[in-house]
Design a protein around this motif. Sequence first.
Motif, mmCIF file in Angstrom:
data_model
loop_
_atom_site.group_PDB
_atom_site.id
_atom_site.type_symbol
_atom_site.label_atom_id
_atom_site.label_comp_id
_atom_site.label_asym_id
_atom_site.label_seq_id
_atom_site.Cartn_x
_atom_site.Cartn_y
_atom_site.Cartn_z
ATOM 1 N N SER A 49 0.944 -1.130 -0.103
ATOM 2 C CA SER A 49 -0.106 -0.067 -0.003
ATOM 3 C C SER A 49 0.883 1.395 -0.063
ATOM 4 C CB SER A 49 -1.131 -0.016 1.211
ATOM 5 O OG SER A 49 -1.888 -0.988 1.091
ATOM 6 N N ASP A 50 0.158 2.367 -0.427
ATOM 7 C CA ASP A 50 0.971 3.718 -0.520
ATOM 8 C C ASP A 50 0.298 4.479 0.964
ATOM 9 O OD1 ASP A 50 2.291 3.034 -2.530
ATOM 10 O OD2 ASP A 50 0.712 4.151 -3.890
ATOM 11 N N PHE A 51 0.865 5.129 1.562
ATOM 12 C CA PHE A 51 0.380 6.012 2.346
ATOM 13 C C PHE A 51 0.890 7.434 2.400
ATOM 14 C CE2 PHE A 51 0.948 1.714 4.165
ATOM 15 C CZ PHE A 51 -0.104 1.667 4.835
ATOM 16 N N THR A 52 -0.060 8.517 2.881
ATOM 17 C CA THR A 52 -0.076 9.751 2.962
ATOM 18 C C THR A 52 0.382 10.123 4.449
ATOM 19 O OG1 THR A 52 -2.219 10.379 3.523
ATOM 20 C CG2 THR A 52 -1.696 10.420 1.207
ATOM 21 N N VAL A 53 0.986 11.204 4.714
ATOM 22 C CA VAL A 53 1.696 11.647 6.039
ATOM 23 C C VAL A 53 1.200 13.230 6.135
ATOM 24 C CG1 VAL A 53 3.784 11.665 7.339
ATOM 25 C CG2 VAL A 53 3.431 9.876 5.848
ATOM 26 N N ALA A 76 8.540 13.430 4.899
ATOM 27 C CA ALA A 76 8.300 12.689 3.509
ATOM 28 C C ALA A 76 6.608 12.821 3.530
ATOM 29 C CB ALA A 76 8.908 11.439 3.561
ATOM 30 N N ASP A 77 6.105 13.350 2.676
ATOM 31 C CA ASP A 77 4.645 13.286 3.003
ATOM 32 C C ASP A 77 3.967 12.099 2.189
ATOM 33 O OD1 ASP A 77 5.073 13.973 0.294
ATOM 34 O OD2 ASP A 77 4.080 15.839 0.472
ATOM 35 N N SER A 78 4.807 11.168 1.710
ATOM 36 C CA SER A 78 4.098 10.014 1.158
ATOM 37 C C SER A 78 4.889 8.913 1.353
ATOM 38 C CB SER A 78 3.535 10.062 -0.498
ATOM 39 O OG SER A 78 4.830 10.257 -1.115
ATOM 40 N N ILE A 79 4.448 7.670 1.415
ATOM 41 C CA ILE A 79 5.286 6.514 1.589
ATOM 42 C C ILE A 79 4.521 5.521 0.590
ATOM 43 C CG2 ILE A 79 5.847 4.508 3.053
ATOM 44 C CD1 ILE A 79 5.083 6.232 5.506
ATOM 45 N N GLU A 80 5.359 5.131 -0.430
ATOM 46 C CA GLU A 80 4.778 4.252 -1.437
ATOM 47 C C GLU A 80 5.371 2.849 -1.697
ATOM 48 O OE1 GLU A 80 5.670 6.495 -5.213
ATOM 49 O OE2 GLU A 80 4.941 8.272 -4.611
ATOM 50 N N GLY A 81 4.558 2.159 -1.837
ATOM 51 C CA GLY A 81 4.647 0.651 -2.153
ATOM 52 C C GLY A 81 5.532 -0.150 -0.812
ATOM 53 N N LYS A 108 -0.454 17.005 15.812
ATOM 54 C CA LYS A 108 -1.198 15.541 15.302
ATOM 55 C C LYS A 108 -0.120 15.108 14.232
ATOM 56 C CE LYS A 108 -5.897 16.751 16.083
ATOM 57 N NZ LYS A 108 -6.931 17.752 15.403
ATOM 58 N N ALA A 109 -0.184 13.781 14.211
ATOM 59 C CA ALA A 109 0.408 12.843 12.913
ATOM 60 C C ALA A 109 -0.830 12.441 12.294
ATOM 61 C CB ALA A 109 1.422 12.062 13.355
ATOM 62 N N LEU A 110 -1.107 12.520 11.041
ATOM 63 C CA LEU A 110 -2.254 11.947 10.455
ATOM 64 C C LEU A 110 -1.665 11.171 9.255
ATOM 65 C CD1 LEU A 110 -4.451 15.198 10.081
ATOM 66 C CD2 LEU A 110 -4.677 13.332 11.946
ATOM 67 N N ILE A 111 -1.876 9.752 9.416
ATOM 68 C CA ILE A 111 -1.476 8.870 8.345
ATOM 69 C C ILE A 111 -2.691 8.365 7.624
ATOM 70 C CG2 ILE A 111 -0.223 6.806 7.803
ATOM 71 C CD1 ILE A 111 1.369 8.984 9.469
ATOM 72 N N GLY A 112 -2.802 8.419 6.324
ATOM 73 C CA GLY A 112 -3.902 7.982 5.568
ATOM 74 C C GLY A 112 -3.402 7.230 4.550
ATOM 75 N N PRO A 113 -4.530 6.767 3.727
ATOM 76 C CA PRO A 113 -5.504 7.313 3.517
ATOM 77 C C PRO A 113 -6.639 6.778 4.519
ATOM 78 C CG PRO A 113 -5.161 5.389 1.799
ATOM 79 C CD PRO A 113 -4.019 5.589 2.600
ATOM 80 N N GLU A 114 -7.738 7.546 4.614
ATOM 81 C CA GLU A 114 -8.795 7.171 5.371
ATOM 82 C C GLU A 114 -8.443 7.048 6.794
ATOM 83 O OE1 GLU A 114 -9.876 3.851 3.162
ATOM 84 O OE2 GLU A 114 -10.202 5.066 1.564
ATOM 85 N N SER A 115 -7.719 8.178 7.490
ATOM 86 C CA SER A 115 -7.343 8.030 8.758
ATOM 87 C C SER A 115 -6.678 6.501 9.405
ATOM 88 C CB SER A 115 -8.627 8.096 9.759
ATOM 89 O OG SER A 115 -9.178 9.509 9.362
ATOM 90 N N TYR A 116 -5.910 6.166 8.716
ATOM 91 C CA TYR A 116 -5.119 4.636 8.823
ATOM 92 C C TYR A 116 -4.672 4.822 10.349
ATOM 93 C CZ TYR A 116 -1.814 1.052 8.564
ATOM 94 O OH TYR A 116 -0.980 0.058 8.975
ATOM 95 N N ALA A 117 -3.906 5.927 10.466
ATOM 96 C CA ALA A 117 -3.321 5.875 11.935
ATOM 97 C C ALA A 117 -3.223 7.731 12.350
ATOM 98 C CB ALA A 117 -2.098 5.397 12.067
#
Length: 126
Positions: A49-53, A76-81, A108-117
Amino acid sequence: MNQEVIDNLKDRIQENENKFAMTEPYFNMDKEEEKTIYFGVMNQKDETSDFTVEFLCDEAFDSRAKPETDIVFEYADSIEGLKKDEIEVFPLVVKTTEDAKPTEYKCKALIGPESYATRAFIITVV
C-alpha cells in the motif's frame, strides 16, 4: 540518520503491533531551534500500500500563539509501495520560529488514506 534509534523504533512498532510510532511523543524546544526525531509506519493491510503523511499543530495553551505557523515540520509526505507487515522509518525535522510563544503546542500526525493512523503529540516551547 541514527541507525540505533531507527532499529529501536522498528522493534517497538513490531512488538506493540503499532501502525505508527514516533521516537519522542513529548519534547521541549527553544525558539528558533531545529530538532530531528523519527517516525515509523507499519503496513497492517493485506496488500502492498501507499500512505500519506501529515504533521500539524492545531492548538496552543497560550492564546497568542499561532500553532499553524509557529511550529514547522519537514518530512516525507508520502510512503509508496510499503509491503504487508513492512515497517519504514523516516526523519521528521521540527523547527520553531522566532514568533513561537513559550507554551504547550498540541500537534497531530495523520497517516492516510482514510485515517489509517493518528497520533497526538505535544511540543513545549521553553
